[in-house]
Design a protein around this motif. Structure first.
Motif, mmCIF file in Angstrom:
data_model
loop_
_atom_site.group_PDB
_atom_site.id
_atom_site.type_symbol
_atom_site.label_atom_id
_atom_site.label_comp_id
_atom_site.label_asym_id
_atom_site.label_seq_id
_atom_site.Cartn_x
_atom_site.Cartn_y
_atom_site.Cartn_z
ATOM 1 N N ARG A 53 12.397 7.364 -1.037
ATOM 2 C CA ARG A 53 13.774 7.844 -0.891
ATOM 3 C C ARG A 53 14.067 8.008 0.597
ATOM 4 O O ARG A 53 13.873 9.063 1.168
ATOM 5 N N GLY A 54 14.525 6.936 1.197
ATOM 6 C CA GLY A 54 14.763 6.932 2.634
ATOM 7 C C GLY A 54 14.808 5.511 3.135
ATOM 8 O O GLY A 54 14.941 4.560 2.353
ATOM 9 N N PRO A 55 14.676 5.312 4.436
ATOM 10 C CA PRO A 55 14.815 3.966 4.989
ATOM 11 C C PRO A 55 13.646 3.048 4.682
ATOM 12 O O PRO A 55 13.809 1.827 4.663
ATOM 13 N N PHE A 56 12.463 3.619 4.468
ATOM 14 C CA PHE A 56 11.274 2.794 4.291
ATOM 15 C C PHE A 56 10.911 2.668 2.813
ATOM 16 O O PHE A 56 11.100 3.604 2.032
ATOM 17 N N PRO A 57 10.392 1.513 2.400
ATOM 18 C CA PRO A 57 9.990 1.339 1.007
ATOM 19 C C PRO A 57 8.877 2.321 0.618
ATOM 20 O O PRO A 57 8.110 2.784 1.469
ATOM 21 N N ALA A 58 8.795 2.626 -0.661
ATOM 22 C CA ALA A 58 7.705 3.477 -1.144
ATOM 23 C C ALA A 58 6.376 2.790 -0.852
ATOM 24 O O ALA A 58 6.261 1.568 -0.943
ATOM 25 N N PRO A 59 5.365 3.552 -0.485
ATOM 26 C CA PRO A 59 4.078 2.935 -0.136
ATOM 27 C C PRO A 59 3.430 2.249 -1.333
ATOM 28 O O PRO A 59 3.515 2.722 -2.472
ATOM 29 N N VAL A 60 2.792 1.117 -1.047
ATOM 30 C CA VAL A 60 2.009 0.385 -2.039
ATOM 31 C C VAL A 60 0.549 0.568 -1.663
ATOM 32 O O VAL A 60 0.104 0.119 -0.608
ATOM 33 N N LEU A 61 -0.192 1.248 -2.523
ATOM 34 C CA LEU A 61 -1.575 1.582 -2.197
ATOM 35 C C LEU A 61 -2.511 0.416 -2.488
ATOM 36 O O LEU A 61 -2.409 -0.241 -3.516
ATOM 37 N N SER A 62 -3.431 0.179 -1.578
ATOM 38 C CA SER A 62 -4.388 -0.912 -1.736
ATOM 39 C C SER A 62 -5.542 -0.488 -2.636
ATOM 40 O O SER A 62 -6.159 0.555 -2.405
ATOM 41 N N PRO A 63 -5.863 -1.291 -3.648
ATOM 42 C CA PRO A 63 -7.039 -0.977 -4.468
ATOM 43 C C PRO A 63 -8.342 -1.162 -3.700
ATOM 44 O O PRO A 63 -9.398 -0.712 -4.147
ATOM 45 N N ARG A 64 -8.266 -1.819 -2.529
ATOM 46 C CA ARG A 64 -9.464 -2.061 -1.726
ATOM 47 C C ARG A 64 -9.805 -0.887 -0.812
ATOM 48 O O ARG A 64 -10.909 -0.836 -0.258
ATOM 49 N N GLY A 97 2.392 6.020 12.559
ATOM 50 C CA GLY A 97 3.529 6.641 13.211
ATOM 51 C C GLY A 97 4.164 7.721 12.348
ATOM 52 O O GLY A 97 3.642 8.117 11.313
ATOM 53 N N GLY A 98 5.334 8.173 12.800
ATOM 54 C CA GLY A 98 6.049 9.214 12.084
ATOM 55 C C GLY A 98 6.412 10.413 12.943
ATOM 56 O O GLY A 98 6.642 11.506 12.441
ATOM 57 N N GLY A 99 6.471 10.213 14.248
ATOM 58 C CA GLY A 99 6.905 11.281 15.139
ATOM 59 C C GLY A 99 5.982 12.474 15.193
ATOM 60 O O GLY A 99 6.438 13.588 15.483
ATOM 61 N N TRP A 100 4.696 12.274 14.922
ATOM 62 C CA TRP A 100 3.696 13.351 14.909
ATOM 63 C C TRP A 100 3.961 14.369 13.801
ATOM 64 O O TRP A 100 3.236 15.347 13.666
ATOM 65 N N VAL A 101 4.986 14.113 12.978
ATOM 66 C CA VAL A 101 5.435 15.049 11.940
ATOM 67 C C VAL A 101 5.349 14.420 10.555
ATOM 68 O O VAL A 101 4.995 15.088 9.580
ATOM 69 N N LEU A 102 5.680 13.142 10.451
ATOM 70 C CA LEU A 102 5.762 12.442 9.176
ATOM 71 C C LEU A 102 4.699 11.351 9.116
ATOM 72 O O LEU A 102 3.947 11.149 10.051
ATOM 73 N N GLY A 103 4.647 10.650 7.990
ATOM 74 C CA GLY A 103 3.729 9.530 7.846
ATOM 75 C C GLY A 103 2.332 9.960 7.425
ATOM 76 O O GLY A 103 1.982 11.142 7.454
ATOM 77 N N SER A 104 1.541 8.977 7.017
ATOM 78 C CA SER A 104 0.152 9.227 6.624
ATOM 79 C C SER A 104 -0.608 7.915 6.673
ATOM 80 O O SER A 104 -0.023 6.837 6.788
ATOM 81 N N SER A 105 -1.911 8.009 6.551
ATOM 82 C CA SER A 105 -2.765 6.829 6.699
ATOM 83 C C SER A 105 -2.649 5.861 5.529
ATOM 84 O O SER A 105 -3.095 4.718 5.637
ATOM 85 N N ASP A 106 -2.066 6.289 4.407
ATOM 86 C CA ASP A 106 -1.995 5.421 3.220
ATOM 87 C C ASP A 106 -0.595 4.854 2.977
ATOM 88 O O ASP A 106 -0.314 4.351 1.896
ATOM 89 N N GLN A 107 0.281 4.925 3.977
ATOM 90 C CA GLN A 107 1.655 4.469 3.752
ATOM 91 C C GLN A 107 1.945 3.090 4.317
ATOM 92 O O GLN A 107 3.089 2.652 4.322
ATOM 93 N N GLN A 108 0.924 2.378 4.790
ATOM 94 C CA GLN A 108 1.126 1.024 5.292
ATOM 95 C C GLN A 108 -0.033 0.114 4.908
ATOM 96 O O GLN A 108 -0.443 -0.760 5.679
ATOM 97 N N ASP A 109 -0.559 0.317 3.696
ATOM 98 C CA ASP A 109 -1.710 -0.468 3.259
ATOM 99 C C ASP A 109 -1.485 -1.977 3.298
ATOM 100 O O ASP A 109 -2.378 -2.720 3.727
ATOM 101 N N PRO A 110 -0.322 -2.497 2.839
ATOM 102 C CA PRO A 110 -0.148 -3.965 2.893
ATOM 103 C C PRO A 110 -0.273 -4.511 4.303
ATOM 104 O O PRO A 110 -0.897 -5.560 4.510
ATOM 105 N N MET A 111 0.308 -3.824 5.283
ATOM 106 C CA MET A 111 0.186 -4.255 6.677
ATOM 107 C C MET A 111 -1.270 -4.233 7.128
ATOM 108 O O MET A 111 -1.748 -5.169 7.785
ATOM 109 N N LEU A 112 -1.990 -3.185 6.752
ATOM 110 C CA LEU A 112 -3.383 -3.073 7.165
ATOM 111 C C LEU A 112 -4.267 -4.097 6.449
ATOM 112 O O LEU A 112 -5.232 -4.596 7.030
#
Length: 320
Positions: A53-64, A97-112
């Motif tokens: 709910r916002g500008p970025f798509p919901a995270p897709v978690l990697s099964p790997r 990223g996330g302005g030191w306030v938002l974001g997490s390590s599991d929110q960009q799995d496809p990119m990683l």
């Protein structure tokens, strides 16, 4: 003569492709009515992001992906999210990223996953502590400890000592801070390359940050002010090198790829840091994307694909 990465044509309005302009207008239309995170609270905003709910798509978690926990400076646990390819030529320490306030390590799995598979790197993403609950220096401390752990354990865990580092926005800032801390506190200058994507390197605010205004294209002037105040609630001298790496002695650092769009409030940060990186005697590349907004690599678009391909080629080259 080498091609000038700062050609003025890149910054002109007619350089912005139609699809990029349409994406930017769509982002502004989506974000303008959204509540401000500092009004509704960071927890509410973090949950909204997790649900898409916002500008970025919901995270897709990697099964790997798998996680490993290490100890931090304050006795806290630091979670590392690890995605490995079949062939490992090196390790990529990723800081989100996330302005030191938002974001997490599991929110960009496809990119990683793409970085892991296309650059043949084991990706280790840091779940660092966030502000305002954990202001400076908690986040930088966690990233430093993750880097120090990798220096000690990469060979035994991943079969290689070839380390790279990088991240987006606040993650690029924390990557630069981590490189400086590893050099100054550990005497370690062994990172092979840094992938620094639209980072903030002057937390006292560069001209482009101050002049951006209120168009809600992901990141406005007020957003930067609010993020900085959450991260540095009691610190008014913000040009300290550990806070604003633009002001650091940058000598002896690894090759870096700096990427930014021309419609990003942080465009000056990348241009200035790129120049200072080279002036310190380091190798650096600059990739400027006409019309690119802050966070453009996180949306499905042609420029994101181009930036990903260039970053992966850079990471392959420095670990080859």
């Amino acid at each position: 003569m080498a091609e000038n990465p700062l050609h003025p044509a890149l910054f002109r309005k007619d350089a912005i492709a139609e699809d990029t302009a349409k994406l930017n207008d769509a982002i502004v239309g989506l974000m303008t009515p959204m509540p401000e995170w500092w009004n509704i609270g960071p927890d509410v905003t973090r949950e909204a992001r997790r649900q898409g709910r916002g500008p970025f798509p919901a995270p897709v978690l990697s099964p790997r992906a798998r996680t490993e926990t290490i100890a931090g400076r304050d006795g806290n646990d630091i979670t590392l999210r690890i995605i490995e390819p079949r062939q490992v030529n090196g390790v990529y320490l990723h800081i989100h990223g996330g302005g030191w306030v938002l974001g997490s390590s599991d929110q960009q799995d496809p990119m990683l996953e793409h970085i892991a598979d296309n650059a043949h790197l084991a990706v280790v993403s840091v779940e660092y502590r966030l502000a305002p609950e954990h202001p400076y220096p908690a986040g930088p401390d966690d990233c430093e400890f993750a880097a120090a752990w990798l220096v000690k354990n990469a060979l035994s865990r991943f079969g290689t000592e070839k380390l790279t580092i990088g991240g987006e926005s606040a993650g690029a800032h924390l990557s630069a801070v981590t490189l400086l801390r590893m050099r100054d506190r550990y005497g370690y200058t062994g990172f092979r390359g840094a992938n620094l994507v639209y980072g903030a390197y002057d937390l006292s605010m560069t001209p482009s940050q101050r002049a951006f205004g209120n168009r809600r294209l992901v990141l406005r002037t007020i957003d930067m002010q609010q993020f900085y105040n959450a991260f540095l609630p009691t610190i008014t001298e913000r040009r300290v090198p550990d806070i604003s790496p633009l002001y650091a002695d940058l000598a002896g650092l690894c090759p870096a790829l700096f990427s930014v769009g021309t419609q990003d409030a942080l465009v000056d940060d990348t241009l200035f840091m790129y120049a200072r990186w080279i002036a310190a005697g380091n190798e650096a590349e600059l990739a400027v994307y006409p019309g690119g907004a802050h966070g453009f690599t996180l949306f499905p678009n042609r420029q994101a694909e181009e930036a990903a391909a260039r970053a992966e080629a850079f990471l392959r080259a420095v670990t080859g």
